[in-house]
Design a protein around this motif. Structure first.
Motif, PDB file in Angstrom:
ATOM      1  N   ARG A 148      51.217  60.058  51.570  1.00 47.17           N
ATOM      2  CA  ARG A 148      51.761  61.414  51.554  1.00 47.17           C
ATOM      3  C   ARG A 148      51.160  62.251  50.425  1.00 47.17           C
ATOM      4  O   ARG A 148      51.772  63.215  49.965  1.00 47.17           O
ATOM      5  CB  ARG A 148      53.278  61.342  51.373  1.00 47.17           C
ATOM      6  N   ALA A 149      49.961  61.898  49.990  1.00 44.91           N
ATOM      7  CA  ALA A 149      49.353  62.552  48.828  1.00 44.91           C
ATOM      8  C   ALA A 149      49.260  64.062  48.978  1.00 44.91           C
ATOM      9  O   ALA A 149      49.502  64.818  48.030  1.00 44.91           O
ATOM     10  CB  ALA A 149      47.964  61.955  48.564  1.00 44.91           C
ATOM     11  N   GLY A 150      48.893  64.534  50.151  1.00 45.56           N
ATOM     12  CA  GLY A 150      48.735  65.973  50.365  1.00 45.56           C
ATOM     13  C   GLY A 150      50.040  66.730  50.262  1.00 45.56           C
ATOM     14  O   GLY A 150      50.135  67.760  49.575  1.00 45.56           O
ATOM     15  N   VAL A 155      54.074  70.031  47.000  1.00 47.74           N
ATOM     16  CA  VAL A 155      55.417  70.211  46.458  1.00 47.74           C
ATOM     17  C   VAL A 155      55.378  70.248  44.933  1.00 47.74           C
ATOM     18  O   VAL A 155      56.024  71.110  44.309  1.00 47.74           O
ATOM     19  CB  VAL A 155      56.354  69.083  46.950  1.00 47.74           C
ATOM     20  N   ILE A 156      54.616  69.339  44.323  1.00 48.21           N
ATOM     21  CA  ILE A 156      54.505  69.340  42.858  1.00 48.21           C
ATOM     22  C   ILE A 156      53.937  70.671  42.374  1.00 48.21           C
ATOM     23  O   ILE A 156      54.433  71.281  41.420  1.00 48.21           O
ATOM     24  CB  ILE A 156      53.612  68.171  42.379  1.00 48.21           C
ATOM     25  N   ARG A 187      53.980  61.846  40.940  1.00 46.93           N
ATOM     26  CA  ARG A 187      53.790  61.457  42.344  1.00 46.93           C
ATOM     27  C   ARG A 187      54.682  60.269  42.725  1.00 46.93           C
ATOM     28  O   ARG A 187      55.221  60.234  43.831  1.00 46.93           O
ATOM     29  CB  ARG A 187      52.313  61.150  42.601  1.00 46.93           C
ATOM     30  N   ILE A 188      54.830  59.322  41.813  1.00 43.48           N
ATOM     31  CA  ILE A 188      55.737  58.206  42.077  1.00 43.48           C
ATOM     32  C   ILE A 188      57.177  58.710  42.180  1.00 43.48           C
ATOM     33  O   ILE A 188      57.951  58.295  43.050  1.00 43.48           O
ATOM     34  CB  ILE A 188      55.613  57.138  40.977  1.00 43.48           C
ATOM     35  N   SER A 235      64.480  67.322  42.533  1.00 40.55           N
ATOM     36  CA  SER A 235      65.650  66.675  43.123  1.00 40.55           C
ATOM     37  C   SER A 235      66.607  67.692  43.728  1.00 40.55           C
ATOM     38  O   SER A 235      67.376  67.374  44.633  1.00 40.55           O
ATOM     39  CB  SER A 235      66.371  65.842  42.063  1.00 40.55           C
ATOM     40  N   GLN A 236      66.540  68.941  43.260  1.00 39.51           N
ATOM     41  CA  GLN A 236      67.425  69.990  43.769  1.00 39.51           C
ATOM     42  C   GLN A 236      66.776  70.808  44.879  1.00 39.51           C
ATOM     43  O   GLN A 236      67.431  71.178  45.856  1.00 39.51           O
ATOM     44  CB  GLN A 236      67.826  70.919  42.618  1.00 39.51           C
ATOM     45  N   GLU A 237      65.476  71.074  44.760  1.00 42.88           N
ATOM     46  CA  GLU A 237      64.830  71.997  45.699  1.00 42.88           C
ATOM     47  C   GLU A 237      63.658  71.377  46.458  1.00 42.88           C
ATOM     48  O   GLU A 237      63.042  72.027  47.292  1.00 42.88           O
ATOM     49  CB  GLU A 237      64.319  73.231  44.926  1.00 42.88           C
ATOM     50  N   GLY A 238      63.346  70.118  46.158  1.00 42.38           N
ATOM     51  CA  GLY A 238      62.152  69.511  46.742  1.00 42.38           C
ATOM     52  C   GLY A 238      62.159  69.422  48.255  1.00 42.38           C
ATOM     53  O   GLY A 238      61.131  69.663  48.906  1.00 42.38           O
ATOM     54  N   LYS A 239      63.293  69.073  48.836  1.00 42.83           N
ATOM     55  CA  LYS A 239      63.347  68.918  50.300  1.00 42.83           C
ATOM     56  C   LYS A 239      63.044  70.244  51.021  1.00 42.83           C
ATOM     57  O   LYS A 239      62.401  70.255  52.073  1.00 42.83           O
ATOM     58  CB  LYS A 239      64.725  68.395  50.712  1.00 42.83           C
TER      59      LYS A 239
END
Length: 584
Positions: A148-150, A155-156, A187-188, A235-239
């Motif tokens: 899922r690197a891309g 997201v990062i 990434r981890i 953790s709050q907005e990543g999804k």
């Protein structure tokens, strides 16, 4: 076919020895009384001085430089793999350090695509020392970060104002080791928060702790705070940010465009989605046509799985219509410790990879009398040996296995030896583009069938090797080699009336359909070594290869697309197979 590490640094070891020495001396003083204090202090001082002198001498012999130094010599083993026993490495740290090593190799070598991090993980003693569940989780973390690197990168980047370490690798700016470590940790952490449903506290706090564990790379407090802040925000907005990405972001754009043009966007997304998880392991059984042997292996594997498995379907080995066996997902341990391994009853092989040998066998059964024992067949690109083992199991009278690599040919011979087939096959180390049978002019040495499973881009193996979908491909060179192999097999090795099966584990038409079209378009002409043989397609028939009818195209060739078949076959590798007869 495209078919590490707990080391003490000198300083760390010396420090630990000094600490242990001080503790011992203090204890001894308290036990023996004050009269021994002076003596022990002298001894302590001498011990400390000796250790300091030894450390200084060794550091003079082998100077230690910071990783960021421009002129640092490249060690034989990457510094990212030198873990210290003074710090217990968590499963997250082991995964992150493997990813770090992979990315730094890519940067230093200026290679396109990643050095495959999973391979580095498998060679890491720190990984091998982990207990079973931690080892499995470490592998899952790393493989998810790779696959899922891309999407993870996008997201990062949405939470970061400055370019990430991976982004910097494409520019001339050198990435600092501490930045690269922060990127690997991000990434981890993102893998856990976005895809693995790991509890937020564990995903954030334990991932941030990674930054304090590396023995060679010092990460500043501001960098640690930065990673912590990004992961908490994620953790709050990543999804929600993840919804703005596409599964196609995880593969090279050129490959994505090629597939969309050939198969359409929906099918392409299905194929890429199939590559986002590890495929199950499949086995081919020796004497595959024996139902009793298939049941023996299935039952042996079903009885060996984890008795605590919650899924009854996962805990039972499955016999596929083609005769392959799907290994239960809950089976643990090394393959060499699996049931019946030492007996040589089976070998690991994807169902798609079994198709070329089955296609050749079924064709020769129809066109030649006398049975397989009277036939001479050739596996022109034979390592690691799955197809060759199939041919031996089918009972062909003479089998030649040609492999250009000495290293891979050793692996081939070892596999045949374990299977009890080493005397059933002649292994030759030679370029398949130049090999001809001994005494080729002798009618008794004519070749009835040839397998040409040619070297290719391996883009059909995304589920097993996600790196292949992100690296640049020298397609021109591969296409040339494939044509030379195919033309030589047909023109100089195969007898008139014989059968050639051409196959690649590629999902690019340039390495499949276009190659067969090229071969069919050649005109017969010339004499001697310049003669060009004429061939025609022997189409695959419905029902001929169980479970793969939907893969037969309008030309009668097989095109297997990952994720598109029903049941366990949806996990098959991508493959192209065409069967042709040489016309007299």
């Amino acid at each position: 076919m495209t078919r590490s590490l707990a080391h003490f640094s000198i300083t760390q070891a010396s420090s630990m020895e000094l600490s242990q020495s001080t503790t011992t001396l203090t204890s001894a003083t308290s036990k023996n009384g004050r009269k021994n204090t002076t003596t022990l202090r002298i001894r302590s001082t001498l011990s400390v001085c000796c250790l300091i002198m030894l450390g200084g001498l060794l550091s003079w012999v082998t100077p230690v430089k910071a990783l960021g130094s421009v002129d640092i010599p490249k060690p034989k083993v990457s510094p990212t793999t030198h873990h210290t026993n003074a710090v217990h490495l968590s499963c997250r740290a082991v995964a992150a350090f493997a990813l770090l090593q992979s990315n730094m190799k890519k940067s230093s070598n200026k290679q396109e695509g990643h050095a495959f991090a999973i391979r580095m993980l498998d060679q890491d003693p720190a990984f091998l020392r982990l207990v079973g569940r931690d080892r499995a989780f470490s592998r899952l973390l790393l493989s998810t970060s790779e696959r899922r690197a891309g999407q993870i990168g996008k997201v990062i980047q949405s939470f970061v104002r400055k370019p990430t370490a991976e982004t910097n690798q494409s520019s001339s700016k050198k990435t600092r080791p501490s930045d690269a470590l922060c990127d690997a940790a991000l990434r981890i952490g993102a893998s856990q928060l976005l895809f693995l449903e790991t509890p937020t506290y564990a995903a954030v706090s334990e991932t941030v702790e990674i930054l304090r564990m590396h023995p060679k790379i010092k990460v500043s407090k501001s960098q640690i705070s930065f990673v912590n802040a990004v992961l908490r925000k994620m953790s709050q907005e990543g999804k929600e940010k993840l919804k703005e990405t596409s599964v196609l972001d995880n593969i090279d754009p050129w490959i994505a465009n090629q597939w969309i043009e050939t198969y359409g966007k929906n099918t392409t997304e299905t194929m890429v989605q199939a590559a986002m998880s590890q495929s199950p392991i499949f086995l081919t059984v020796n004497h595959w046509q024996s139902p009793d042997k298939l049941k023996l292996v299935r039952d042996a594997f079903s009885s060996e799985v984890d008795s605590n498995s919650s899924s009854s379907k996962e805990s039972v080995a499955e016999i596929l219509p083609i005769g392959s066996i799907r290994v239960p997902a809950t089976l643990r341990g090394s393959v060499s410790n699996w049931p019946l391994y030492e007996d040589g009853v089976w070998w690991v092989q994807d169902p798609s990879a079994t198709l070329p040998a089955i296609a050749l066998f079924k064709s020769l059964q129809r066109i030649k009398e006398g049975g397989a024992e009277s036939m001479h067949v050739v596996d022109l690109c034979s390592a690691p040996g799955g197809k060759c083992a199939q041919l031996c199991s089918m009972g062909f009278g003479r089998i030649d296995a040609i492999e250009i690599s000495k290293t891979r040919s050793r692996s081939l011979r070892q596999n045949l030896r374990r299977l009890g087939m080493e005397t059933s096959c002649n292994v030759t180390v030679q370029d398949g583009r130049t090999w001809i049978p001994n005494n080729a002019d002798d009618a008794s040495n004519t070749v009835d069938g040839i397998l040409v499973d040619a070297p290719c881009s391996a883009t059909g193996l995304g589920s097993r090797r996600p790196d292949v979908l992100r690296k640049k491909i020298d397609l021109e060179e591969l296409v040339t080699v494939q044509r030379e192999l195919l033309a030589h097999a047909v023109d100089n090795v195969l007898k008139p009336g014989g059968v050639v099966v051409f196959a690649t584990c590629s999902l690019l038409k340039q390495e499949g359909e276009h190659q067969v079209e090229w071969l069919l378009s050649r005109q017969r002409g010339g004499t001697g070594s310049n003669s060009v043989a004429k061939v025609e397609t022997e189409p695959f028939l419905p029902g001929e290869i169980a479970g793969f009818d939907d893969c037969i195209d309008k030309n009668g060739w097989l095109r297997v697309l990952p994720g598109t078949l029903p049941g366990a076959l949806k996990h098959c590798d991508g493959f192209f197979v065409a069967r042709l007869n040489r016309i007299e």
